[in-house]
Design an enzyme around this catalytic site. Structure first.
Site, PDB file in Angstrom:
ATOM      1  N   GLU A  79      -4.561 -46.225  10.034  1.00 40.92           N
ATOM      2  CA  GLU A  79      -4.955 -47.260  11.010  1.00 40.92           C
ATOM      3  C   GLU A  79      -3.789 -47.480  11.972  1.00 40.92           C
ATOM      4  O   GLU A  79      -2.630 -47.458  11.545  1.00 40.92           O
ATOM      5  CB  GLU A  79      -5.217 -48.607  10.327  1.00 40.92           C
ATOM      6  N   TRP A 115      -3.434 -60.957  14.335  1.00 42.17           N
ATOM      7  CA  TRP A 115      -2.860 -61.701  13.218  1.00 42.17           C
ATOM      8  C   TRP A 115      -1.410 -62.134  13.413  1.00 42.17           C
ATOM      9  O   TRP A 115      -0.818 -62.725  12.540  1.00 42.17           O
ATOM     10  CB  TRP A 115      -3.002 -60.903  11.910  1.00 42.17           C
ATOM     11  N   ASN A 170      -8.387 -50.644  -0.036  1.00 43.44           N
ATOM     12  CA  ASN A 170      -7.790 -50.802   1.292  1.00 43.44           C
ATOM     13  C   ASN A 170      -6.567 -51.704   1.199  1.00 43.44           C
ATOM     14  O   ASN A 170      -6.673 -52.848   0.756  1.00 43.44           O
ATOM     15  CB  ASN A 170      -8.809 -51.446   2.242  1.00 43.44           C
ATOM     16  N   GLU A 171      -5.425 -51.175   1.557  1.00 44.40           N
ATOM     17  CA  GLU A 171      -4.176 -51.950   1.568  1.00 44.40           C
ATOM     18  C   GLU A 171      -4.001 -52.778   0.289  1.00 44.40           C
ATOM     19  O   GLU A 171      -4.030 -54.012   0.318  1.00 44.40           O
ATOM     20  CB  GLU A 171      -4.097 -52.838   2.814  1.00 44.40           C
ATOM     21  N   GLU A 205     -12.309 -61.074  12.557  1.00 43.14           N
ATOM     22  CA  GLU A 205     -11.404 -60.275  13.398  1.00 43.14           C
ATOM     23  C   GLU A 205     -11.957 -60.017  14.801  1.00 43.14           C
ATOM     24  O   GLU A 205     -11.712 -58.975  15.396  1.00 43.14           O
ATOM     25  CB  GLU A 205     -11.092 -58.961  12.676  1.00 43.14           C
ATOM     26  N   ARG A 214     -11.535 -61.286   1.766  1.00 41.17           N
ATOM     27  CA  ARG A 214     -11.533 -60.013   1.038  1.00 41.17           C
ATOM     28  C   ARG A 214     -10.367 -60.007   0.063  1.00 41.17           C
ATOM     29  O   ARG A 214      -9.602 -60.960   0.005  1.00 41.17           O
ATOM     30  CB  ARG A 214     -11.453 -58.833   2.010  1.00 41.17           C
TER      31      ARG A 214
HETATM   32  C1  GAL Z   1      -5.344 -53.938   8.349  1.00 39.31           C
HETATM   33  C2  GAL Z   1      -6.633 -53.817   7.548  1.00 39.31           C
HETATM   34  C3  GAL Z   1      -7.832 -53.650   8.455  1.00 39.31           C
HETATM   35  C4  GAL Z   1      -7.792 -54.663   9.573  1.00 39.31           C
HETATM   36  C5  GAL Z   1      -6.474 -54.526  10.313  1.00 39.31           C
HETATM   37  C6  GAL Z   1      -6.331 -55.471  11.483  1.00 39.31           C
HETATM   38  O1  GAL Z   1      -4.328 -54.493   7.600  1.00 39.31           O
HETATM   39  O2  GAL Z   1      -6.556 -52.714   6.679  1.00 39.31           O
HETATM   40  O3  GAL Z   1      -9.013 -53.800   7.689  1.00 39.31           O
HETATM   41  O4  GAL Z   1      -7.928 -55.935   9.047  1.00 39.31           O
HETATM   42  O5  GAL Z   1      -5.429 -54.796   9.428  1.00 39.31           O
HETATM   43  O6  GAL Z   1      -5.078 -55.299  12.118  1.00 39.31           O
END
Ligand code: GAL
Length: 700
Positions: free
Chosen positions: A329, A337, A179-180, A377, A141
């Protein structure tokens, strides 16, 4: 608070479970987000990844967990527009409608963080080029170029289609753009736009050469289009301008979609984007200036939850717009990650949720509801497992949701208030990062070295831009205000004259706006005001001893040799608080911290990175000078105090981050909103990771 009022509020909170819409109407006038309970629990939900036959079960489980909001759509472009100009919104219509049936509102994400394959295949110029000249590919992405006009045209169009369709949908409460936001583009379009940006800023290439001092290493340019595009290893003036250009470009990237959304959506629907804590790829204040609401994604960056560090990031987000914010979030137990994705301990998910509320969040949303059946993920924490049944954390989150419902009306309209501000300055952070001089001089860690003891002692700190109004604060700390303009210096001086207490940390006032050296020694334009200056700075690989009024201690990483320059009767107001002991010879016996009374206030310059024990004594001294007292004295270490208030309400949130049980004495009788609400208490017992939410009868 009279028991009658309590009963009414208690009844309202109770009715939430049974009659969501009845309550919505009652509160419609009072909340920031009409038609919503004041404090929302939520989750990221991806209906496009699941058969429709499953949606009702998922939404039912969400409702049972007191989830009142879902964010949908931010990666669903290929489901919304499977071919160029062919829109398929039926599934989204049905998902929003079904969510409404479960009394769950929707934040719609514009899907521009994940362009579909048809778009980037047909228009390859929309793909991002990285700083090594390599083009991104489809399959991950954020592969788009933020400058490309074709990409912006498509982004505008999909946002417009969504706005026209859902801009008046009563169940859509707001919009998240993209997003971010993160990675800039370094391709030909970005280069051309950077050159145009420079021309606009400097007018002539001769002026740019002068401002950047390009005679150095024969960098002199004849034309704007010769200027390289790079984000490291370059002239510091170029680097700082590149980051400013990137900030402006992300802002116009957002504005492009805002132009599609705002004219087509109800004023009650907010527009935001989700940001990432200390991420410094652009200036957050600039980005947030075009948004209605600040939102951020709260993930624990290292293996363990450090509550002071996490609280600081909430305070940072609150400072983007100087008002309450959303946690868009956060992690349900663990992420996927980090190098080892250790879980939060049982109870810490609730602890974190309440910390967010305590620092001014009005919503906490978990990422994500359930893992996609496949994709990058699969290992991330979720509320529901592969079998569609609740994961163990679901029950902890359900409890949080119930508590949000029970306390929402009390918390409504309240916000944290601080007497202490810490300045976060992107120009200065970038300037230091380009030329750290001491590798360990991380400007965020240095900011936190001040923040942590200030937050612990005062229990309320704002983190704000240097452009924020400062008058309301008793104490303002600029931890390393490296880039300091004349106008900013004058503002800070006026703050002190009028009774403020100002602390400047090491490296302050060294650079001009163009990232060149000030023509004076540090703190540059503020040297006459301080009556002292930095003679020389030294990077340290060994701690240096200090001694003085605040006792003995040490400095690490950085030490500046100060000198008092005020003379005659002016010099009488300038005092050395600490001096260096024996170290490299240059520093021996020289002033390290200098303070001066000016007007009704004080200015203090700290030339060294103080280690925690001395830093605590220093910040305690400054808090006492400024007359800042803790909100609740005598609280055991590990128990965090947060207060949200307004003219009529005073809500105390106590969080025991410790594994020991602690009893906390209150300074007045209060209602314990998570326990027996009808009677007042004068102390509370907090188990490991325990939380208490207490309400006083008046703000006095
Ligand atoms: C964020 C992202 C989400 C998801 C999440 C996982 O940075 O906006 O889509 O990937 O991390 O921790």
């Amino acid at each position: 608070m009279s028991s009658l009022r309590w009963l009414k509020r208690g009844a309202a909170a109770l009715s939430l479970t049974f009659s969501f819409y009845g309550l919505l109407q009652a509160q419609a006038q009072a909340t920031n987000f009409p038609n919503q309970p004041p404090i929302l629990l939520g989750a990221a939900w991806y209906p496009e990844q699941w058969p429709e036959s499953r949606w009702n079960t998922d939404l039912g489980l969400m409702e049972k967990a007191h989830i009142h909001v879902v964010r949908i759509g931010e990666f669903a472009w290929s489901s919304m527009e499977p071919q160029e100009g062919v829109y398929k919104f039926g599934w989204l219509d049905r998902a929003i409608a079904l969510a409404a049936q479960h009394h769950i509102a929707v934040v719609l994400g514009t899907p521009t963080a994940a362009p579909p394959d048809w778009l980037t295949t047909k228009y390859p110029q929309t793909l991002r080029t990285n700083d090594q000249g390599v083009k991104a590919q489809h399959g991950n992405r954020q592969q788009f170029s933020f400058t490309d006009p074709t990409y912006r045209r498509f982004a505008y169009q999909i946002a417009l289609e969504m706005a026209k369709r859902y801009g008046h949908n009563p169940n859509v409460v707001g919009w998240q753009i993209d997003n971010e936001l993160a990675n800039p583009d370094f391709g030909p379009t970005a280069q051309a736009q950077f050159h145009a940006w420079l021309k606009n800023r400097y007018g002539t290439i001769a002026n740019l050469n002068r401002q950047w001092a390009t005679a150095y290493w024969s960098e002199t340019y004849d034309h704007f289009d010769e200027v390289p595009v790079r984000d490291y290893n370059e002239n510091p003036a170029l680097l700082l301008d590149w980051y400013r250009f990137v900030s402006d470009t992300w802002k116009s990237y957002l504005e492009n979609q805002i132009r599609a959304l705002r004219p087509n959506i109800d004023p009650r629907q907010f527009i935001t984007t989700n940001t990432m804590g200390w991420f410094d790829g652009f200036n957050e204040y600039e980005i947030n200036s075009v948004l209605d609401l600040a939102a951020w994604d709260d993930y624990i960056p290292t293996a363990h939850y450090d509550y002071l560090d996490n609280g600081a990031r909430h305070d940072l987000a609150r400072g983007y717009k100087n008002k309450n914010f959303w946690v868009m979030e956060t992690e349900p137990v663990f992420v996927d990650w980090r190098s080892t994705n250790t879980p939060l301990k049982k109870g810490q998910v609730r602890d974190m949720a309440w910390q967010a509320i305590g620092h001014g969040a009005d919503t906490v949303e978990y990422w994500q509801w359930r893992s996609a059946p496949n994709g990058q993920e699969e290992y991330h924490g979720t509320l529901v497992g592969a079998d569609g049944e609740p994961e163990p954390v679901y029950w902890e989150i359900q409890k949080i949701g119930q508590e949000f419902d029970e306390t929402g009306s009390a918390l409504e309209g309240t916000t944290p208030h601080s007497e202490v501000a810490v300045i976060n300055d992107y120009d200065s952070r970038w300037a230091i990062d380009f030329q750290r001089q001491a590798q360990k001089f991380d400007p965020v860690a240095e900011l936190l070295a001040f923040y942590d003891p200030l937050r612990t002692a005062s229990q309320a700190v704002d983190i704000v831009s240097v452009d924020a109004p400062l008058d309301k604060y008793k104490l303002v700390v600029a931890p390393a205000l490296n880039v300091l303009t004349k106008a900013e210096a004058e503002k800070l001086e006026a703050y002190v004259e009028q009774g403020g207490h100002l602390i400047l940390g090491p490296r302050s006032g060294m650079k001009k706006r163009n990232n060149g050296l000030q023509p004076e020694q540090q703190p540059g334009p503020m040297e006459p005001f301080l009556g002292a200056r930095v003679e020389q700075f030294y990077a340290l690989d060994k701690n240096v001893p200090l001694e003085g009024t605040l006792g003995v201690g040490t400095a690490k990483i950085w030490a500046e040799q100060l000198d008092i320059t005020a003379t005659g009767k002016d010099a009488a107001d300038v005092h050395v608080l600490e001096s260096y002991g024996r170290s490299n010879g240059w520093l021996d016996g020289q002033p390290a911290i200098v303070t001066r009374k000016v007007g009704k206030g004080t200015i203090t310059y700290v030339g060294a990175w103080l280690t925690p024990a001395l830093m605590k004594r220093f910040t305690d001294y400054e808090l006492a000078q400024a007359g800042v007292h803790p909100l609740l004295a005598g609280v055991p270490p590990g128990v965090e105090v947060c207060v949200r208030s307004n003219a009529h309400k005073y809500i105390l949130i106590l969080i025991n981050h410790d594994t020991m049980v602690h009893r906390v004495a209150l300074h007045r009788p209060m209602y314990n909103l998570l326990a027996d609400k009808a009677s007042v208490v004068t102390s509370v017992l907090l188990p490991k990771y325990g939380v208490a939410v207490l309400e006083a009868s008046s703000a006095q």
